[in-house]
Design a protein around this motif. Structure first.
Motif, PDB file in Angstrom:
ATOM      1  N   LEU A 142       0.836  -1.203   0.000  1.00 21.18           N
ATOM      2  CA  LEU A 142       0.000   0.000   0.000  1.00 21.18           C
ATOM      3  C   LEU A 142       0.869   1.249   0.000  1.00 21.18           C
ATOM      4  CD1 LEU A 142      -2.784  -0.934   2.598  1.00 21.18           C
ATOM      5  CD2 LEU A 142      -2.903  -1.036   0.101  1.00 21.18           C
ATOM      6  N   SER A 143       0.441   2.245  -0.740  1.00 23.96           N
ATOM      7  CA  SER A 143       1.159   3.521  -0.751  1.00 23.96           C
ATOM      8  C   SER A 143       0.812   4.298   0.516  1.00 23.96           C
ATOM      9  CB  SER A 143       0.763   4.335  -1.985  1.00 23.96           C
ATOM     10  OG  SER A 143      -0.589   4.750  -1.872  1.00 23.96           O
ATOM     11  N   TYR A 144       1.599   5.345   0.798  1.00 32.77           N
ATOM     12  CA  TYR A 144       1.294   6.200   1.951  1.00 32.77           C
ATOM     13  C   TYR A 144      -0.102   6.805   1.805  1.00 32.77           C
ATOM     14  CZ  TYR A 144       5.421   6.392   4.944  1.00 32.77           C
ATOM     15  OH  TYR A 144       6.382   6.095   5.865  1.00 32.77           O
ATOM     16  N   ALA A 145      -0.482   7.159   0.573  1.00 35.90           N
ATOM     17  CA  ALA A 145      -1.802   7.768   0.341  1.00 35.90           C
ATOM     18  C   ALA A 145      -2.906   6.778   0.700  1.00 35.90           C
ATOM     19  CB  ALA A 145      -1.929   8.205  -1.110  1.00 35.90           C
ATOM     20  N   GLU A 146      -2.715   5.498   0.333  1.00 31.21           N
ATOM     21  CA  GLU A 146      -3.729   4.486   0.640  1.00 31.21           C
ATOM     22  C   GLU A 146      -3.823   4.217   2.139  1.00 31.21           C
ATOM     23  OE1 GLU A 146      -3.665   1.680  -3.357  1.00 31.21           O
ATOM     24  OE2 GLU A 146      -1.928   1.604  -2.014  1.00 31.21           O
ATOM     25  N   VAL A 147      -2.669   4.154   2.811  1.00 31.52           N
ATOM     26  CA  VAL A 147      -2.675   3.912   4.259  1.00 31.52           C
ATOM     27  C   VAL A 147      -3.303   5.104   4.980  1.00 31.52           C
ATOM     28  CG1 VAL A 147      -1.235   3.562   6.315  1.00 31.52           C
ATOM     29  CG2 VAL A 147      -0.699   2.341   4.197  1.00 31.52           C
ATOM     30  N   SER A 148      -2.914   6.321   4.587  1.00 30.48           N
ATOM     31  CA  SER A 148      -3.483   7.498   5.261  1.00 30.48           C
ATOM     32  C   SER A 148      -4.974   7.604   5.003  1.00 30.48           C
ATOM     33  CB  SER A 148      -2.756   8.785   4.872  1.00 30.48           C
ATOM     34  OG  SER A 148      -2.552   8.882   3.511  1.00 30.48           O
ATOM     35  N   SER A 149      -5.436   7.209   3.829  1.00 31.78           N
ATOM     36  CA  SER A 149      -6.868   7.212   3.541  1.00 31.78           C
ATOM     37  C   SER A 149      -7.587   6.181   4.411  1.00 31.78           C
ATOM     38  CB  SER A 149      -7.095   6.913   2.065  1.00 31.78           C
ATOM     39  OG  SER A 149      -8.459   6.742   1.793  1.00 31.78           O
ATOM     40  N   ALA A 150      -6.989   4.981   4.554  1.00 31.23           N
ATOM     41  CA  ALA A 150      -7.596   3.926   5.366  1.00 31.23           C
ATOM     42  C   ALA A 150      -7.679   4.331   6.832  1.00 31.23           C
ATOM     43  CB  ALA A 150      -6.805   2.635   5.222  1.00 31.23           C
ATOM     44  N   LEU A 151      -6.702   5.092   7.311  1.00 32.92           N
ATOM     45  CA  LEU A 151      -6.671   5.497   8.720  1.00 32.92           C
ATOM     46  C   LEU A 151      -7.386   6.829   8.957  1.00 32.92           C
ATOM     47  CD1 LEU A 151      -2.977   4.560   9.603  1.00 32.92           C
ATOM     48  CD2 LEU A 151      -5.050   3.339  10.267  1.00 32.92           C
ATOM     49  N   GLY A 152      -7.656   7.564   7.885  1.00 33.55           N
ATOM     50  CA  GLY A 152      -8.299   8.857   8.047  1.00 33.55           C
ATOM     51  C   GLY A 152      -7.371   9.923   8.572  1.00 33.55           C
ATOM     52  N   VAL A 153      -6.116   9.876   8.183  1.00 44.44           N
ATOM     53  CA  VAL A 153      -5.138  10.896   8.605  1.00 44.44           C
ATOM     54  C   VAL A 153      -4.527  11.519   7.353  1.00 44.44           C
ATOM     55  CG1 VAL A 153      -4.570   9.722  10.773  1.00 44.44           C
ATOM     56  CG2 VAL A 153      -3.216   9.259   8.751  1.00 44.44           C
ATOM     57  N   PRO A 154      -4.057  12.762   7.455  1.00 42.43           N
ATOM     58  CA  PRO A 154      -3.417  13.398   6.304  1.00 42.43           C
ATOM     59  C   PRO A 154      -2.153  12.629   5.889  1.00 42.43           C
ATOM     60  CG  PRO A 154      -3.857  15.009   8.035  1.00 42.43           C
ATOM     61  CD  PRO A 154      -4.153  13.663   8.597  1.00 42.43           C
ATOM     62  N   THR A 155      -1.898  12.563   4.582  1.00 42.50           N
ATOM     63  CA  THR A 155      -0.738  11.824   4.056  1.00 42.50           C
ATOM     64  C   THR A 155       0.566  12.323   4.662  1.00 42.50           C
ATOM     65  OG1 THR A 155      -1.926  11.526   1.971  1.00 42.50           O
ATOM     66  CG2 THR A 155       0.426  11.124   1.928  1.00 42.50           C
ATOM     67  N   GLY A 156       0.717  13.617   4.806  1.00 44.99           N
ATOM     68  CA  GLY A 156       1.958  14.182   5.335  1.00 44.99           C
ATOM     69  C   GLY A 156       2.226  13.843   6.782  1.00 44.99           C
ATOM     70  N   SER A 157       1.213  13.461   7.542  1.00 44.20           N
ATOM     71  CA  SER A 157       1.452  13.148   8.959  1.00 44.20           C
ATOM     72  C   SER A 157       1.659  11.655   9.202  1.00 44.20           C
ATOM     73  CB  SER A 157       0.294  13.672   9.813  1.00 44.20           C
ATOM     74  OG  SER A 157      -0.912  13.089   9.397  1.00 44.20           O
ATOM     75  N   LEU A 158       1.477  10.821   8.165  1.00 38.00           N
ATOM     76  CA  LEU A 158       1.631   9.371   8.355  1.00 38.00           C
ATOM     77  C   LEU A 158       3.070   8.989   8.688  1.00 38.00           C
ATOM     78  CD1 LEU A 158       0.331   6.585   8.338  1.00 38.00           C
ATOM     79  CD2 LEU A 158       0.795   6.461   5.890  1.00 38.00           C
ATOM     80  N   GLY A 159       4.035   9.548   7.969  1.00 36.74           N
ATOM     81  CA  GLY A 159       5.450   9.225   8.229  1.00 36.74           C
ATOM     82  C   GLY A 159       5.866   9.576   9.648  1.00 36.74           C
ATOM     83  N   PRO A 160       5.622  10.817  10.100  1.00 36.99           N
ATOM     84  CA  PRO A 160       5.981  11.162  11.477  1.00 36.99           C
ATOM     85  C   PRO A 160       5.224  10.318  12.512  1.00 36.99           C
ATOM     86  CG  PRO A 160       5.645  13.146  10.177  1.00 36.99           C
ATOM     87  CD  PRO A 160       5.229  11.989   9.333  1.00 36.99           C
ATOM     88  N   MET A 161       3.954   9.999  12.220  1.00 32.18           N
ATOM     89  CA  MET A 161       3.176   9.181  13.149  1.00 32.18           C
ATOM     90  C   MET A 161       3.791   7.780  13.255  1.00 32.18           C
ATOM     91  SD  MET A 161      -0.845   8.095  12.967  1.00 32.18           S
ATOM     92  CE  MET A 161      -1.408   9.779  12.894  1.00 32.18           C
ATOM     93  N   ARG A 162       4.137   7.219  12.124  1.00 30.28           N
ATOM     94  CA  ARG A 162       4.770   5.896  12.130  1.00 30.28           C
ATOM     95  C   ARG A 162       6.072   5.931  12.920  1.00 30.28           C
ATOM     96  NH1 ARG A 162       8.738   3.160   9.124  1.00 30.28           N
ATOM     97  NH2 ARG A 162       9.163   5.085   8.060  1.00 30.28           N
ATOM     98  N   SER A 163       6.877   6.966  12.724  1.00 29.78           N
ATOM     99  CA  SER A 163       8.146   7.092  13.452  1.00 29.78           C
ATOM    100  C   SER A 163       7.926   7.189  14.949  1.00 29.78           C
ATOM    101  CB  SER A 163       8.919   8.320  12.969  1.00 29.78           C
ATOM    102  OG  SER A 163       9.313   8.142  11.633  1.00 29.78           O
ATOM    103  N   ARG A 164       6.927   7.996  15.358  1.00 28.82           N
ATOM    104  CA  ARG A 164       6.644   8.122  16.796  1.00 28.82           C
ATOM    105  C   ARG A 164       6.187   6.790  17.376  1.00 28.82           C
ATOM    106  NH1 ARG A 164       4.407  12.877  15.060  1.00 28.82           N
ATOM    107  NH2 ARG A 164       2.288  12.017  15.117  1.00 28.82           N
ATOM    108  N   CYS A 165       5.333   6.055  16.652  1.00 29.74           N
ATOM    109  CA  CYS A 165       4.828   4.762  17.143  1.00 29.74           C
ATOM    110  C   CYS A 165       5.966   3.750  17.278  1.00 29.74           C
ATOM    111  CB  CYS A 165       3.741   4.225  16.216  1.00 29.74           C
ATOM    112  SG  CYS A 165       2.224   5.212  16.245  1.00 29.74           S
ATOM    113  N   LEU A 166       6.846   3.720  16.298  1.00 29.88           N
ATOM    114  CA  LEU A 166       7.988   2.794  16.368  1.00 29.88           C
ATOM    115  C   LEU A 166       8.926   3.157  17.516  1.00 29.88           C
ATOM    116  CD1 LEU A 166       8.844   2.240  12.590  1.00 29.88           C
ATOM    117  CD2 LEU A 166       8.015   0.528  14.222  1.00 29.88           C
ATOM    118  N   ALA A 167       9.131   4.464  17.729  1.00 26.65           N
ATOM    119  CA  ALA A 167       9.994   4.903  18.832  1.00 26.65           C
ATOM    120  C   ALA A 167       9.388   4.495  20.171  1.00 26.65           C
ATOM    121  CB  ALA A 167      10.209   6.413  18.769  1.00 26.65           C
TER     122      ALA A 167
END
Length: 179
Positions: A142-167
């Motif tokens: 899945l692309s970032y756009a597809e994941v952010s659409s599935a989660l209902g979050v803006p595409t630009g915030s998915l990367g930082p959110m993923r990083s925070r969750c992994l940390a």
């Protein structure tokens, strides 16, 4: 009688007579093969020893001064080649044709402990972090756009959110790294 025949065959082989060469090989192939097999070489290794012995004879054909000692020369050469093959085989690492060995009980216990710790840390994350990590891990196509659409979050915030969750997951798994 055989000594005279050896002398004649060697002279003809030196002159390029392929028939003489074949007669020499036919006359001594069992002897050379027997030397290789006496060293308990596998058939393919014994075959290599035979070929190397005949090659050595071809290379040294003009150096053999005593045709009556041809059989002794062949035995010694085959013996040297057999020892060389045995030495090379001793340096080779065996190939595991069946895959890696079964894990030891200690390996299984450690893997189970790690899995329990990972699932405990994952379960302690927020619902949003679990969703993000689940989609990223289990649907990498899945692309970032597809994941952010599935989660209902803006595409630009998915990367930082993923990083925070992994940390957060990393801190909960290895508390001694925090600090």
């Amino acid at each position: 009688m055989r000594d005279q025949l050896n002398a004649e065959l060697l002279a003809m082989a030196r002159a390029g007579d392929a028939g003489a060469w074949r007669r020499i090989v036919r006359g001594y192939e069992r002897l050379v093969w027997g030397v290789a097999r006496a060293h308990r070489l596998a058939p393919e290794d014994a075959s290599d020893v035979c070929q190397a012995t005949w090659l050595a004879l071809a290379q040294h054909l003009f150096r053999i001064r005593e045709p009556e000692k041809l059989s002794a020369w062949l035995v010694i050469t085959a013996r040297h080649e057999s020892v060389r093959v045995l030495a090379l085989r001793g340096r080779q690492e065996p190939v595991d044709l069946w895959g890696p060995p079964d894990p030891t009980p200690e390996d299984v216990a450690l893997d189970n402990d790690r899995a329990r710790a990972l699932w405990a840390a994952y379960s302690s994350l927020t619902d949003r972090c679990r969703q993000v990590l689940r989609l990223v891990a289990h649907a990498p196509e899945l692309s970032y756009a597809e994941v952010s659409s599935a989660l209902g979050v803006p595409t630009g915030s998915l990367g930082p959110m993923r990083s925070r969750c992994l940390a957060t997951l990393r801190r909960r798994l290895v508390p001694e790294l925090v600090g």
